[in-house]
Motif scaffolding. Sequence first.
Motif, PDB file in Angstrom:
ATOM      1  N   ALA A 131       0.838  -1.203   0.000  1.00 29.21           N
ATOM      2  CA  ALA A 131       0.000   0.000   0.000  1.00 29.21           C
ATOM      3  C   ALA A 131       0.871   1.250   0.000  1.00 29.21           C
ATOM      4  N   ALA A 132       1.965   1.233   0.771  1.00 27.72           N
ATOM      5  CA  ALA A 132       2.863   2.384   0.806  1.00 27.72           C
ATOM      6  C   ALA A 132       3.491   2.625  -0.559  1.00 27.72           C
ATOM      7  N   GLU A 133       3.864   1.547  -1.228  1.00 30.22           N
ATOM      8  CA  GLU A 133       4.468   1.684  -2.560  1.00 30.22           C
ATOM      9  C   GLU A 133       3.478   2.265  -3.564  1.00 30.22           C
ATOM     10  N   ARG A 134       2.185   2.002  -3.364  1.00 28.28           N
ATOM     11  CA  ARG A 134       1.149   2.567  -4.251  1.00 28.28           C
ATOM     12  C   ARG A 134       0.823   4.009  -3.882  1.00 28.28           C
ATOM     13  N   GLY A 135       1.380   4.504  -2.790  1.00 34.05           N
ATOM     14  CA  GLY A 135       1.076   5.853  -2.347  1.00 34.05           C
ATOM     15  C   GLY A 135      -0.112   5.942  -1.413  1.00 34.05           C
ATOM     16  N   ASP A 136      -0.656   4.793  -0.989  1.00 30.91           N
ATOM     17  CA  ASP A 136      -1.811   4.770  -0.083  1.00 30.91           C
ATOM     18  C   ASP A 136      -1.300   4.744   1.353  1.00 30.91           C
ATOM     19  N   LEU A 137      -0.850   5.901   1.844  1.00 28.90           N
ATOM     20  CA  LEU A 137      -0.274   5.945   3.192  1.00 28.90           C
ATOM     21  C   LEU A 137      -1.286   5.638   4.291  1.00 28.90           C
ATOM     22  N   PRO A 138      -2.533   6.150   4.221  1.00 33.57           N
ATOM     23  CA  PRO A 138      -3.493   5.769   5.276  1.00 33.57           C
ATOM     24  C   PRO A 138      -3.721   4.262   5.337  1.00 33.57           C
ATOM     25  N   GLY A 139      -3.847   3.632   4.161  1.00 35.94           N
ATOM     26  CA  GLY A 139      -4.012   2.183   4.139  1.00 35.94           C
ATOM     27  C   GLY A 139      -2.796   1.461   4.666  1.00 35.94           C
ATOM     28  N   ALA A 140      -1.607   1.962   4.321  1.00 31.59           N
ATOM     29  CA  ALA A 140      -0.373   1.341   4.807  1.00 31.59           C
ATOM     30  C   ALA A 140      -0.287   1.423   6.320  1.00 31.59           C
ATOM     31  N   ALA A 141      -0.568   2.604   6.882  1.00 27.12           N
ATOM     32  CA  ALA A 141      -0.500   2.767   8.340  1.00 27.12           C
ATOM     33  C   ALA A 141      -1.490   1.845   9.036  1.00 27.12           C
ATOM     34  N   ARG A 142      -2.686   1.706   8.469  1.00 25.34           N
ATOM     35  CA  ARG A 142      -3.707   0.853   9.090  1.00 25.34           C
ATOM     36  C   ARG A 142      -3.272  -0.610   9.074  1.00 25.34           C
ATOM     37  N   LEU A 143      -2.780  -1.094   7.952  1.00 26.13           N
ATOM     38  CA  LEU A 143      -2.388  -2.504   7.842  1.00 26.13           C
ATOM     39  C   LEU A 143      -1.173  -2.810   8.715  1.00 26.13           C
ATOM     40  N   LEU A 144      -0.204  -1.912   8.728  1.00 26.52           N
ATOM     41  CA  LEU A 144       0.986  -2.136   9.552  1.00 26.52           C
ATOM     42  C   LEU A 144       0.634  -2.110  11.036  1.00 26.52           C
ATOM     43  N   ARG A 145      -0.306  -1.231  11.426  1.00 34.44           N
ATOM     44  CA  ARG A 145      -0.739  -1.201  12.826  1.00 34.44           C
ATOM     45  C   ARG A 145      -1.455  -2.494  13.199  1.00 34.44           C
ATOM     46  N   GLN A 146      -2.269  -3.017  12.266  1.00 35.26           N
ATOM     47  CA  GLN A 146      -2.938  -4.295  12.531  1.00 35.26           C
ATOM     48  C   GLN A 146      -1.906  -5.396  12.748  1.00 35.26           C
ATOM     49  N   ALA A 147      -0.836  -5.379  11.969  1.00 34.73           N
ATOM     50  CA  ALA A 147       0.226  -6.378  12.155  1.00 34.73           C
ATOM     51  C   ALA A 147       0.859  -6.232  13.537  1.00 34.73           C
ATOM     52  N   LEU A 148       1.169  -5.015  13.931  1.00 34.59           N
ATOM     53  CA  LEU A 148       1.808  -4.795  15.239  1.00 34.59           C
ATOM     54  C   LEU A 148       0.884  -5.158  16.388  1.00 34.59           C
ATOM     55  N   ASP A 149      -0.420  -4.991  16.185  1.00 28.77           N
ATOM     56  CA  ASP A 149      -1.372  -5.291  17.262  1.00 28.77           C
ATOM     57  C   ASP A 149      -1.474  -6.779  17.555  1.00 28.77           C
ATOM     58  N   LEU A 150      -0.936  -7.628  16.684  1.00 27.45           N
ATOM     59  CA  LEU A 150      -0.928  -9.060  16.965  1.00 27.45           C
ATOM     60  C   LEU A 150       0.089  -9.414  18.048  1.00 27.45           C
ATOM     61  N   TRP A 151       1.017  -8.506  18.313  1.00 24.35           N
ATOM     62  CA  TRP A 151       2.079  -8.794  19.282  1.00 24.35           C
ATOM     63  C   TRP A 151       1.550  -8.629  20.692  1.00 24.35           C
ATOM     64  N   GLU A 152       1.861  -9.625  21.542  1.00 24.01           N
ATOM     65  CA  GLU A 152       1.448  -9.587  22.949  1.00 24.01           C
ATOM     66  C   GLU A 152       2.648  -9.536  23.880  1.00 24.01           C
ATOM     67  N   GLY A 153       3.809  -9.185  23.338  1.00 23.48           N
ATOM     68  CA  GLY A 153       5.013  -9.115  24.160  1.00 23.48           C
ATOM     69  C   GLY A 153       6.177  -9.722  23.400  1.00 23.48           C
ATOM     70  N   PRO A 154       7.353  -9.792  24.022  1.00 24.14           N
ATOM     71  CA  PRO A 154       8.507 -10.407  23.368  1.00 24.14           C
ATOM     72  C   PRO A 154       8.167 -11.829  22.920  1.00 24.14           C
ATOM     73  N   PRO A 155       8.479 -12.195  21.673  1.00 22.21           N
ATOM     74  CA  PRO A 155       8.073 -13.509  21.163  1.00 22.21           C
ATOM     75  C   PRO A 155       8.713 -14.649  21.940  1.00 22.21           C
ATOM     76  N   LEU A 156       7.886 -15.662  22.224  1.00 24.52           N
ATOM     77  CA  LEU A 156       8.340 -16.888  22.892  1.00 24.52           C
ATOM     78  C   LEU A 156       9.110 -16.579  24.168  1.00 24.52           C
ATOM     79  N   ASN A 157       8.619 -15.564  24.915  1.00 23.83           N
ATOM     80  CA  ASN A 157       9.402 -15.123  26.074  1.00 23.83           C
ATOM     81  C   ASN A 157       9.446 -16.142  27.198  1.00 23.83           C
ATOM     82  N   ASP A 158       8.617 -17.184  27.122  1.00 22.91           N
ATOM     83  CA  ASP A 158       8.642 -18.204  28.172  1.00 22.91           C
ATOM     84  C   ASP A 158       9.585 -19.360  27.845  1.00 22.91           C
TER      85      ASP A 158
END
Length: 633
Positions: A131-158
């Motif tokens: 989306a960023a490469e197409r110039g759709d910055l709002p769409g890029a920010a939304r999709l990248l934020r959705q990706a980051l929201d999947l994180w619940e902490g340092p991976p495999l921290n246990d």
Amino acid sequence: MNRPPVRTGAAAASGAVHFSLLGPLTARRDGRELPLGPRKQRLVLATLLARPNTPVPVDVLTDAVWPDDPPRTARKNLQVYVSAARTLLGPGRDGGPDRVVHGCGGYLLRIAEGELDTLRFGSLARAGRAAAERGDLPGAARLLRQALDLWEGPPLNDLRDSAGVAEEADRLEARCLTVYEDWAEAEIELGRAAVAVDGLRDLVERHPLRERLRAAWMNSLHQSGRQAEALAVYDDYRQLMARELGLEPSPAMTALYRSMLDRGREARRPGGSREPANPVALPAGPGTFTGRREELRDLLDVLGGGQERVVVVSGPGGAGKSALAVRAAHLLAEPFPDGRVHVRVRREDGTARDRAEILAELGRWCGVAEAHGEAPTTPGALSALAEAWQAWQGRHRALVVLDDVPDEASVRGLLPRSGACSVLVTARGQLPGLAPVHRIALPAPADGEALELLGKLIGAGRLRTDPGAALRIVRACGGLPLAVEVSGMRLAVLRHLPLAEYAARLDDPSAALDELVAGDVSVRRRIASGWRDLADGDRWVLGRLAGLAEDGCFTLDRATAALGCGERAAIRAVESLIDAGAVTSPTGEVTAHAALYEVPRLLCLFAREQQEAGEQGAAGDRTGAPAAALTPG
């Protein structure tokens, strides 16, 4: 503690198992967490999931489980662990081949995007970059934020004490850093730098030599009007590079610094005009603010977009309502050019302030109090000040945070009748009598968010020494941010205390609330304030429901039996506690008989204390709740 549903976007089918590596290793089926067996079995599963749909050599699995001296039975033991993974995963989709197969390259685990958070993360990140490469910055920010929201902490921290798993976790964390940089740069280009400032600061503290992060942090500070801080970030980086590596910052970083210096000189030239500062009366945001990304984004979208004039954020005492509201208010400078103000609706002792006192404070802030008296003492003066406040709201675009509201009557006359002002209300109860409003209920945060908060207070290194005990601590706190924060404050002072020992103290129902005190901050005192807000009948009901199960969960049938009343009366009693914020209910639609209700753990412990003590104010009428509340249905 009930965990919030995992946001996968491409959701797994009902009955399928969903795995998470972006935080502690977990598996859930239909929202319920599944047991993953002993540690070695979890190491095998984590290694297979870290390389989905790719053959994993037997030697790699062996090194992950037995890094130093594998036993002679290692291969046979691996077969047992893989067999357990097959049982957990179930049959292949549509009755196809096994999910875990063995070939010449090793073991291969077949899994779809909607079943594994790392696959979904990668898909969202690729879509955001496209989306960023197409110039759709709002769409890029939304999709990248959705990706980051999947994180619940340092991976495999246990499981990071295994070198093989730690290597996979480091690889995942590096991918997350890159996506965070992509997202922050998109937000900065969109003029929304303030949403990324704090996250960038935290990441730079953990990765001080990562130049792209530093540059994004500098840009976000500069765009937020904090030029001196932005220049200081560069200066700190220059000194760090010289001290640690004997190098200078890159030409691109130096050019960014010089451009900020030039823009600062331009802004300070004589004759230049500057917009007056917005009138702001907000407390400083807490430095430990963590998580709540979805709720914060909801607040920014609703209030910043002018979709609603009144928003109610509800949740139990200590859930982080005030911190979220203040954080949002700090980020909403642009949509509210006429100012932002924070007003507490309770006094320090928890009693409600009267309406005249609150109106006088608002009047002083907006400049209308002088014409109507500092503190109106007659009904006529109070009415005139209320009308002046409404008239001011009708002419301006400002944000008012009314914090810790006890009931609807306390704020009903303060809400805007017209105009572009907005009011953000926080309350322990849901204030069902206020309408129309946009409602945000704060659930207990996910384990990863709670661990992140604990790590900010005691240090990430100490957290990694015993991740299992750290997880026990946040779960014993019921995920309540105040309780996690108090635990962190205690552990930061008691540096000798092993995490496992403190977790054992909190696991003990008779001692948990005694442990959750740090200086003048007491979790029991906060819960007691909410307890006093309840009606006598509600306190009696809550005391009965708190004794139903160790984990605080109950069904309508069990509530009916415990209360000794009819079904309809039990429904009304439980729903009264839901309105008051003392009982949580499912977020989706479900019949009363199918619903699983929950009294949060620490409130449950407090209610049991009150019931056992037999205090008249806590127990109400011992022969039963008021007849109007509990009559045979």
